[in-house]
Scaffold this motif. Structure first.
Motif, PDB file in Angstrom:
ATOM      1  N   THR A  65      43.144  27.429  43.809  1.00  0.00           N
ATOM      2  CA  THR A  65      42.104  26.687  44.203  1.00  0.00           C
ATOM      3  C   THR A  65      41.144  27.695  45.187  1.00  0.00           C
ATOM      4  N   VAL A  66      41.823  28.171  46.163  1.00  0.00           N
ATOM      5  CA  VAL A  66      41.405  29.011  47.486  1.00  0.00           C
ATOM      6  C   VAL A  66      40.514  30.338  46.820  1.00  0.00           C
ATOM      7  N   PHE A  67      41.637  30.982  46.270  1.00  0.00           N
ATOM      8  CA  PHE A  67      41.369  32.503  45.961  1.00  0.00           C
ATOM      9  C   PHE A  67      40.639  32.675  44.570  1.00  0.00           C
ATOM     10  N   VAL A  68      40.911  31.895  43.531  1.00  0.00           N
ATOM     11  CA  VAL A  68      40.421  31.831  42.161  1.00  0.00           C
ATOM     12  C   VAL A  68      39.010  31.345  42.322  1.00  0.00           C
ATOM     13  N   GLN A  69      39.162  30.102  42.467  1.00  0.00           N
ATOM     14  CA  GLN A  69      38.060  29.076  42.233  1.00  0.00           C
ATOM     15  C   GLN A  69      36.828  29.426  43.494  1.00  0.00           C
TER      16      GLN A  69
ATOM     17  N   LEU B 258      42.131  36.032  38.266  1.00  0.00           N
ATOM     18  CA  LEU B 258      43.253  35.295  38.452  1.00  0.00           C
ATOM     19  C   LEU B 258      44.462  36.451  38.187  1.00  0.00           C
ATOM     20  N   GLU B 259      44.160  37.461  37.284  1.00  0.00           N
ATOM     21  CA  GLU B 259      45.179  38.496  36.857  1.00  0.00           C
ATOM     22  C   GLU B 259      45.664  39.192  38.137  1.00  0.00           C
TER      23      GLU B 259
ATOM     24  N   ALA C 272      40.058  42.930  46.069  1.00  0.00           N
ATOM     25  CA  ALA C 272      39.655  41.918  45.050  1.00  0.00           C
ATOM     26  C   ALA C 272      37.992  41.586  45.321  1.00  0.00           C
ATOM     27  N   GLY C 273      37.302  42.585  45.525  1.00  0.00           N
ATOM     28  CA  GLY C 273      35.959  42.278  45.925  1.00  0.00           C
ATOM     29  C   GLY C 273      35.465  41.889  47.381  1.00  0.00           C
ATOM     30  N   ILE C 274      36.376  41.914  48.378  1.00  0.00           N
ATOM     31  CA  ILE C 274      36.188  41.118  49.612  1.00  0.00           C
ATOM     32  C   ILE C 274      36.529  42.370  50.614  1.00  0.00           C
TER      33      ILE C 274
END
Length: 323
Positions: free
Chosen positions: A31-35, A41-42, A137-139
Motif C-alpha cells: 500500500t505504502v511503497f508500491v501504490q 513490485l519486484e 527505487a526512483g526516490i
C-alpha cells in the motif's frame, strides 16, 4: 520490546513472523511503497526478507497499520505507516522496537537509507547522515547511522504489551475463570466472546462480571462484542451479564449467528486486543487452553470471529432490555 506510546493511542507494536504474518506485511508495504510511492513490485520484496527481524504495528482491532525490519546487514528498512495513522507516533514506536531488538542482538550500530523527506524524523532519534545522497527505487535517499547504547544502559519504558507467555491447559470452570480474570484487565479496548449461552458458570460469576464492569468503565471507547448462538435461552435464564450490559449498553454488543456453520460452531472462546485468549474446543466443557498474552493465537481467533460478527444479526431478543 519497547513501544513508547500514549496508552490511549490505540495501537501497539509487536514482533512479526515473516511466514505467519506475511499477508499483513504485504498489505502495509505494498500500500505504502508500491501504490503510493510507485516502487516497482519486484523491487519491494527481496531475498533478505525471510532472514530479517520484522515488527508490525497494529490498531486496537488487530489490523496492521505499520511495519519495519532489521536486516542481517544490521540495517533498518521497509519503514512504512498507513496513511491514516501517520503523525500519531506509530513510526517512532516501530523505530524504538527495532532499536531495542538490535541492542538485544548486541549490535554496536545500525544504519538505514532514509528518504530525504524523512531525514528530520531519523535525526530526532539520533541518526546522523553520512556520504552523498543517492537514488533508490526512483526516490532520493540519504545514508544514516546510529551508535547503539548497550541494553543495560537504556532506561526502560513500560512495554505496551504484557510479557508473552505460552498457552497453559485449562481443566475446569475455576481455571477458566482465573484465566479470564488475568486477561480482562490487560485488554486495551476490545474483547471478543464466542459462546452458546454465555456460559453462566463463567460469565455469571461475580468476580468475572466485576472485571468486565471495570473494563467497560475504565477504558475509553471500550467494547465487548459477544456472539451468542442461543440468545433465546440466555434471555429466559435472566443471565446476570445482561443486567450489566443493560447498564452499559454503549459497551456491550450482542449478535447471533445466522449461517448454519456459525450456529453450530462447537468451540467457545474469548480473545482480547492485547493477545489474551481462552479457547475451549467444546463449548459445553471447560477443558481448553489460555494465555494472558499470546498475540499470534489471539489473532487467529480474531480472524475467525470478525467475519462471523459481520454476517450475524443483532440479538433482537435483548432489545426490550435496551441492549
Amino acid at each position: 520490546m519497547r513501544a513508547t506510546i500514549d496508552p490511549e493511542a490505540g495501537f501497539h507494536v509487536e514482533p512479526a513472523d515473516y511466514a505467519t504474518d506475511f499477508e499483513d506485511l504485504r498489505r502495509v508495504r505494498e500500500t505504502v511503497f508500491v501504490q503510493e510511492q510507485n516502487v516497482p513490485l519486484e523491487e519491494e520484496w527481496d531475498a533478505l526478507d525471510p532472514k530479517c527481524h520484522h515488527v508490525l504495528a497494529r490498531d486496537a482491532a488487530g489490523h496492521a497499520i505499520g511495519t519495519g525490519r532489521l536486516t542481517p546487514e544490521r540495517k533498518i528498512g521497509r519503514m512504512a505507516v498507513m496513511r491514516d495513522w501517520r503523525g500519531k507516533g506509530v513510526g517512532e514506536a516501530i523505530m524504538h522496537a527495532l532499536l531495542d531488538r538490535a541492542r538485544a542482538l548486541g549490535w554496536p550500530e545500525v544504519s538505514l537509507h532514509a528518504q530525504v523527506a524523512a531525514i528530520g524524523f531519523y535525526q530526532k532519534l539520533g541518526f546522523e547522515p553520512y556520504g552523498e545522497r543517492f537514488n533508490e527505487a526512483g526516490i532520493e535517499h540519504q545514508a544514516m547511522r546510529l551508535a547503539l547504547t548497550p541494553p543495560e544502559a537504556v532506561p526502560r519504558a513500560p512495554s505496551d504489551l504484557p510479557p508473552a507467555e505460552p498457552p497453559q491447559p485449562v481443566d475446569s470452570a475455576e481455571q477458566a475463570a482465573a484465566a479470564l480474570l488475568r486477561m480482562i484487565p490487560l485488554a486495551r479496548s476490545l474483547i471478543r466472546i464466542y459462546t452458546r449461552d454465555l456460559d453462566p458458570l463463567l460469565f455469571g460469576r461475580p468476580d468475572v462480571l466485576d472485571a468486565l464492569r471495570q473494563f467497560a468503565t475504565g477504558r475509553r471507547g471500550a467494547q465487548v462484542r459477544v456472539l451468542v448462538q442461543d440468545p433465546a435461552n440466555v434471555q429466559l435464564r435472566h443471565h446476570p451479564l445482561l443486567t450489566l450490559a443493560q447498564r452499559l449498553a454503549s459497551t456491550f454488543h450482542f449478535r447471533a449467528p445466522v449461517e448454519p456453520q456459525d450456529e453450530h460452531y462447537p468451540a467457545a472462546f474469548v480473545a482480547t486486543d492485547r493477545g489474551g485468549f481462552l479457547f475451549r474446543a467444546l463449548g459445553s466443557r471447560f477443558e481448553g487452553e489460555a494465555s494472558a498474552c499470546a498475540p499470534a493465537r489471539a489473532r487467529q481467533l480474531t480472524a475467525l470471529f470478525d467475519p462471523v460478527w459481520e454476517r450475524s444479526r443483532v440479538c433482537s431478543e435483548f432489545r426490550a432490555l435496551g441492549i
